[in-house]
Scaffold this motif. Sequence first.
Motif, short mmCIF file in Angstrom:
data_model
loop_
_atom_site.label_atom_id
_atom_site.label_comp_id
_atom_site.label_asym_id
_atom_site.label_seq_id
_atom_site.Cartn_x
_atom_site.Cartn_y
_atom_site.Cartn_z
N THR A 120 14.97 -2.89 -10.28
CA THR A 120 13.63 -2.85 -10.83
C THR A 120 12.70 -2.03 -9.94
N GLY A 121 12.03 -1.07 -10.52
CA GLY A 121 11.09 -0.26 -9.74
C GLY A 121 9.66 -0.69 -10.01
N LEU A 122 9.42 -2.01 -9.99
CA LEU A 122 8.10 -2.49 -10.41
C LEU A 122 7.10 -2.75 -9.29
N SER A 123 7.50 -2.49 -8.03
CA SER A 123 6.53 -2.74 -6.95
C SER A 123 5.29 -1.87 -7.15
N LYS A 127 1.50 -3.16 -7.75
CA LYS A 127 0.39 -2.81 -6.85
C LYS A 127 -0.70 -2.07 -7.63
N ILE A 132 -4.21 -1.36 -5.96
CA ILE A 132 -3.82 -0.98 -4.60
C ILE A 132 -3.25 0.44 -4.56
N TRP A 154 11.18 3.41 -3.30
CA TRP A 154 12.32 2.52 -3.07
C TRP A 154 12.70 1.81 -4.36
N VAL A 155 13.96 1.93 -4.73
CA VAL A 155 14.50 1.08 -5.80
C VAL A 155 15.86 0.58 -5.30
N SER A 156 16.05 -0.74 -5.33
CA SER A 156 17.26 -1.34 -4.76
C SER A 156 18.23 -1.78 -5.84
N PHE A 344 11.26 -9.31 5.58
CA PHE A 344 11.23 -8.66 4.25
C PHE A 344 10.47 -9.52 3.24
N ILE A 347 6.95 -8.44 3.30
CA ILE A 347 6.53 -7.09 2.91
C ILE A 347 6.99 -6.70 1.51
N LEU A 348 7.87 -7.52 0.92
CA LEU A 348 8.32 -7.27 -0.45
C LEU A 348 7.15 -7.53 -1.41
N THR A 349 6.95 -6.67 -2.37
CA THR A 349 5.87 -6.87 -3.36
C THR A 349 6.10 -8.13 -4.18
N SER A 351 3.52 -8.42 -1.30
CA SER A 351 3.57 -8.64 0.15
C SER A 351 2.48 -9.61 0.57
N LYS A 353 0.03 -9.05 2.54
CA LYS A 353 -1.33 -8.47 2.43
C LYS A 353 -1.74 -8.25 0.98
N THR A 357 -4.98 -10.24 -0.50
CA THR A 357 -6.02 -9.45 -1.18
C THR A 357 -6.33 -10.08 -2.55
C1 LIG Z 1 14.40 -2.34 1.93
C2 LIG Z 1 13.37 -2.21 0.85
C3 LIG Z 1 13.76 -2.35 -0.46
C4 LIG Z 1 12.83 -2.22 -1.50
N1 LIG Z 1 13.24 -2.32 -2.79
C5 LIG Z 1 12.36 -2.14 -3.79
C6 LIG Z 1 12.78 -2.19 -5.15
O1 LIG Z 1 13.93 -2.45 -5.49
N2 LIG Z 1 11.86 -1.93 -6.12
C7 LIG Z 1 10.56 -1.65 -5.83
O2 LIG Z 1 9.78 -1.40 -6.74
N3 LIG Z 1 10.12 -1.66 -4.54
C8 LIG Z 1 10.98 -1.88 -3.53
N4 LIG Z 1 10.54 -1.88 -2.23
C9 LIG Z 1 9.09 -1.81 -1.96
C10 LIG Z 1 8.53 -3.19 -1.59
O3 LIG Z 1 8.62 -4.10 -2.66
C11 LIG Z 1 7.07 -3.11 -1.20
O4 LIG Z 1 6.33 -2.49 -2.23
C12 LIG Z 1 6.79 -2.35 0.04
O5 LIG Z 1 7.64 -2.77 1.06
C13 LIG Z 1 5.35 -2.69 0.39
O6 LIG Z 1 4.92 -1.86 1.38
P1 LIG Z 1 3.50 -1.12 1.38
O7 LIG Z 1 3.09 -1.06 2.79
O8 LIG Z 1 3.64 0.14 0.63
O9 LIG Z 1 2.56 -1.98 0.49
P2 LIG Z 1 1.87 -3.40 0.71
O10 LIG Z 1 2.31 -4.06 1.97
O11 LIG Z 1 2.02 -4.18 -0.53
O12 LIG Z 1 0.40 -2.98 0.87
C14 LIG Z 1 -0.19 -2.35 -0.19
C15 LIG Z 1 -1.56 -1.90 0.20
O13 LIG Z 1 -2.37 -3.02 0.39
C16 LIG Z 1 -3.57 -2.60 1.00
N5 LIG Z 1 -3.97 -3.66 1.89
C17 LIG Z 1 -4.30 -4.87 1.45
N6 LIG Z 1 -4.65 -5.67 2.47
C18 LIG Z 1 -4.51 -4.97 3.59
C19 LIG Z 1 -4.71 -5.28 4.96
N7 LIG Z 1 -5.14 -6.50 5.35
N8 LIG Z 1 -4.46 -4.34 5.86
C20 LIG Z 1 -4.04 -3.13 5.47
N9 LIG Z 1 -3.83 -2.79 4.17
C21 LIG Z 1 -4.08 -3.69 3.23
C22 LIG Z 1 -3.24 -1.24 1.61
O14 LIG Z 1 -3.91 -0.27 0.85
C23 LIG Z 1 -1.73 -1.10 1.41
O15 LIG Z 1 -1.33 0.23 1.24
C24 LIG Z 1 11.45 -1.98 -1.18
C25 LIG Z 1 11.07 -1.86 0.17
C26 LIG Z 1 12.00 -1.96 1.18
C27 LIG Z 1 11.54 -1.83 2.59
#
Ligand SMILES: Cc1cc2nc3c(=O)[nH]c(=O)nc-3n(C[C@H](O)[C@H](O)[C@H](O)COP(=O)(O)OP(=O)(O)OC[C@H]3O[C@@H](n4cnc5c(N)ncnc54)[C@H](O)[C@@H]3O)c2cc1C
Length: 362
Positions: A120-123, A127, A132, A154-156, A344, A347-349, A351, A353, A357
Amino acid sequence: MSVAVAVRPVNDGPKEIRSIVSDAIDPIVRKIDREGHYPEGALRELGEAGAFSRHAVQSPSTGLPAAVADMATISEVCMSTGFCTWCQDALVWYLASSENTGLRKRLLDRVAGGEQLGGTGLSNPMKSFSGIEKLALRGEKVSGGYQVSGRLPWVSNIGPNNIFAAIFELSDGRRVMSVVNANASGVKLSHSSEFIALEGTGTYTVLLKDTFIPNDEVISEDVAEFIPKIRQGFVLLQFGMGLGLARGVANNMVKQVATARNAQWLPLTPNMILDRVSELEATAVQLAVSSGDTSRGAFLDVLRARLKVAELAMSAAQSGALQAGASGYMIGSESNRRQREALFMGILTPSVKHITTELARG
Ligand SMILES: Cc1cc2nc3c(=O)[nH]c(=O)nc-3n(C[C@H](O)[C@H](O)[C@H](O)COP(=O)(O)OP(=O)(O)OC[C@H]3O[C@@H](n4cnc5c(N)ncnc54)[C@H](O)[C@@H]3O)c2cc1C
């Protein structure tokens, strides 16, 4: 404090799932973690045993907790495989909720049974609904479907023969959700960065260039209406990863203390971890009953509990590492793997933060 603490029996989970975990996942946990091995064989076995179909064949109120329980049994040993399970489960959840009967008939059983793997690419869309990020995929209506371009970082749980769900925006602002075949023309998978954990989850950057999405791959033509129906299940299913990891850490702490001389419990003991796991499992059961409630209040309740799951996973893993001491400070140690996996959950959506928020907005 001495170690004279009565340790509760471990929740065994469904027998068949547990034996796949001990026979097919436990022996390769290090390979998954250290070599980025994608446990495709184990995932297919889990699918055949029903691990991805609980919430597809039962009502959400009973199916979601059953899916969470299986994912917890898996994550107790390996949260990488637990996350692959979540990816598969999320895709099942979307398909089961889709009004496209043709797509449901064609794909739901195959995905729920692990015959067709996918993610799923729904993160990014999740957001973007929170304001966001901007939606990453753009589409235009063409004869028989849509043409879609953009990049998902990222899509897993994917690979050349897997599929994933994605959402794209049309020029009139309407958003459409569909299945994308990783081997469709114009789809490119690349893997350039190395993660600190979860390397074995089949995670790729996905580039779409004028990819044709036929109408019969569309999950929902009206994402604004569809997302409130599936978002609670999307988040609730993730409980299985964090609760399973916390239980695995507690079990490991108990084993270590049994063999250690002069061992002392830390402020967060295994039984406290297990008690919190049980409380949050009960919360998941309650929340699953109202998973069809599309109100914002109901969604915030799920986010509040999801935050607690992330905090428990991370604090349990820290407690496990503190108890392991120097032996857990070694590269390749179990407690270090659990700490990297636990992060994880934060930080996984959605997350931590992202959730804070949303909760601050009310
Ligand atoms: C190994 C791995 C596998 C993944 N697999 C998938 C997958 O299969 N499908 C998929 O869709 N995604 C996937 N992801 C993405 C994951 O779900 C998250 O979306 C991603 O890790 C979140 O990181 P981010 O920093 O971009 O966003 P977030 O941590 O969600 O932050 C988003 C935004 O919030 C704002 N924010 C809010 N509060 C604060 C604060 N206090 N300080 C700073 N900023 C703030 C900022 O603008 C920031 O950019 C994967 C990630 C990893 C690492």
